[in-house]
Design an enzyme around this catalytic site. Sequence first.
Site, PDB file in Angstrom:
ATOM      1  CB  CYS A 181      44.530 -67.025  14.773  1.00 28.27           C
ATOM      2  SG  CYS A 181      44.286 -68.509  15.764  1.00 28.27           S
ATOM      3  CG  HIS A 238      48.183 -65.062  14.209  1.00 28.12           C
ATOM      4  ND1 HIS A 238      48.010 -65.131  15.576  1.00 28.12           N
ATOM      5  CD2 HIS A 238      48.022 -66.323  13.744  1.00 28.12           C
ATOM      6  CE1 HIS A 238      47.771 -66.384  15.917  1.00 28.12           C
ATOM      7  NE2 HIS A 238      47.758 -67.134  14.833  1.00 28.12           N
ATOM      8  CE  LYS A 277      53.132 -70.473  13.466  1.00 33.76           C
ATOM      9  NZ  LYS A 277      51.980 -71.316  13.154  1.00 33.76           N
TER      10      LYS A 277
END
Length: 407
Positions: free
Chosen positions: A363, A120, A223
């Site tokens: 990303c 990421h 998350k």
Amino acid sequence: MMKTVRNDFPILNTQINGRPLTYLDGAATSQKPWPVLDAVQQYYLTENANVHRGVYTLSEVATKSYEGAREKVQNFLHAPSSRNIIFTRSTTESLNWLAQAYGPTVVGQGDEILLTYLEHHSNIVPWQVLAQRVGATLKYVKLTADGQIDLADFAQQLSPKTKIVSFAHVSNVLGTEAPVKEMARLAHQVGATVVVDGAQAVAHLPVDVLDLDVDFYAFSGHKMLAPTGIGVLYGKEVLLEQMPPAQYGGEMIEEVGLQSSTYQELPWRFEAGTPNIAGAVGLGAAIDYLEHLGMAAIAAKESDLMKTAIAELSTIPGLEIYGPVDPADRHGVLSFNISGVHPHDVATILDQAGVEVRAGHHCAQPLMRYLGQAATVRASFSFYNNQEDIVRLVQALKTVKEYFPND
């Protein structure tokens, strides 16, 4: 418990464009169950006060809840002490703190930082800035044909110049799991510090930082069912002791003079200012909820969902899945494209059917270029999803084919 778990997530009763919500973007942020929502509300209703600073009852209660959440994180990660657990705002902030504060203490001119093509941007850009700052070199580990880390290439690229190795526990694009324990062993043989981005792992897999023998482990609460704005940085105590604070101000100080100051002991020296107390409380409630369900049961449920999803999507003409085709080799994430159809068009049509997926580069632009794609569609699953969600996804994808019949 898994049969009734959806009842704990009120947002799943929402209608999108007149259709039942099919939420398949858990890799971006998970939905929140009632126990987490209730814990945050209860904090604000009955405990709201600043922590560590007051001798009055309400502040002491808030402090107990905040530090209690830290202990829950410690136990969740199997860390040796709560001193190893630093609260941050996110995985991104945790990684930035490491690159800005710890990095310069071990990386100098001519040294190397080793990443992978799965990373990421949050686990790339901070290290780029550090490398540019000190004159170090960034290197990247290749992937196997099915999108897993090439362990042979990893071992070959390690050298005495390698000072930091940083990689994702689970890829946010392909869902592949890194062989963390073996990578840590190999990296430590050359004296490198091992940093793991656990953002996509903690909601899906049991994590034991002692068994993995990682030096730092970062993740975000949002998350894994918790509120946004709360993150965690685990670090080995000896390394945290040598790491200077990334922020300065109130709360993290021991004594302030006119020309110099001394700082608190671990972990509070890293937590300048008023922390996200409600976020920490919510994170503690999320951990309680996950542990009540059991990480093994969560993994089994998600594995079944992934198996069905791969089987069903593989029957759609022109649809290409990226990464491993064996459901056992990926966790929570399924990225794909439909030939001749832009991912944004796919996501827009799915949204009309109430199916919410992510489309874009996620990303992870270096990985997109590695795959030869500008973007992908990403459906990401959580244990609160069910087989009906997959049926709706497949039906909506067939609608995409009807919109673009010649592709």
